[in-house]
Scaffold this motif. Structure first.
Motif, short mmCIF file in Angstrom:
data_model
loop_
_atom_site.label_atom_id
_atom_site.label_comp_id
_atom_site.label_asym_id
_atom_site.label_seq_id
_atom_site.Cartn_x
_atom_site.Cartn_y
_atom_site.Cartn_z
N VAL A 39 0.84 -1.20 0.00
CA VAL A 39 0.00 0.00 0.00
C VAL A 39 0.87 1.25 0.00
O VAL A 39 2.05 1.21 0.36
CB VAL A 39 -0.98 0.02 1.20
N GLY A 40 0.28 2.38 -0.37
CA GLY A 40 1.00 3.64 -0.45
C GLY A 40 1.24 4.30 0.91
O GLY A 40 0.71 3.87 1.93
N LYS A 41 2.03 5.37 0.86
CA LYS A 41 2.38 6.11 2.08
C LYS A 41 1.16 6.65 2.81
O LYS A 41 1.20 6.85 4.02
CB LYS A 41 3.30 7.29 1.73
N ASP A 42 0.07 6.90 2.08
CA ASP A 42 -1.13 7.46 2.70
C ASP A 42 -1.80 6.50 3.67
O ASP A 42 -2.68 6.89 4.43
CB ASP A 42 -2.12 7.91 1.63
N MET A 43 -1.39 5.24 3.67
CA MET A 43 -1.96 4.24 4.58
C MET A 43 -1.13 4.07 5.85
O MET A 43 -1.38 3.18 6.65
CB MET A 43 -2.08 2.89 3.87
N PHE A 44 -0.13 4.93 6.04
CA PHE A 44 0.72 4.88 7.23
C PHE A 44 0.29 5.93 8.23
O PHE A 44 -0.18 7.01 7.87
CB PHE A 44 2.19 5.11 6.85
N GLU A 45 0.45 5.59 9.52
CA GLU A 45 0.11 6.51 10.61
C GLU A 45 1.30 6.60 11.55
O GLU A 45 2.05 5.64 11.72
CB GLU A 45 -1.09 5.98 11.38
#
Length: 52
Positions: free
Chosen positions: A44-50
Motif C-alpha cells: 500500500v502507499g504512504k497514505d496508509m501509514f500513521e
C-alpha cells in the motif's frame, strides 16, 4: 525521527533503519521518502501509514 506504522499490515517504518532493499537509506525521515514508495510487506502507499 518518528516511526510510522502501516495501517493495513502493521509494518513499522523506522527512520533509523530505512528501507535499503527498496532504495531508502537509513536516516531518511518518512516525510522525505518519495511518494512512489510503497509498504515493502503489503504494497500500500504512504497514505496508509500513521505515526506510531
Amino acid at each position: 525521527m518518528e516511526k510510522w506504522v502501516c495501517s493495513v499490515c502493521g509494518y513499522i517504518y523506522d527512520p533509523a533503519v530505512g528501507d535499503p532493499d527498496n532504495g531508502v537509506e537509513p536516516g531518511t525521515a518518512f516525510e522525505d521518502i518519495g511518494d512512489d514508495w510503497v509498504c515493502p510487506v503489503c504494497g500500500v502507499g504512504k497514505d496508509m501509514f500513521e505515526k506510531d
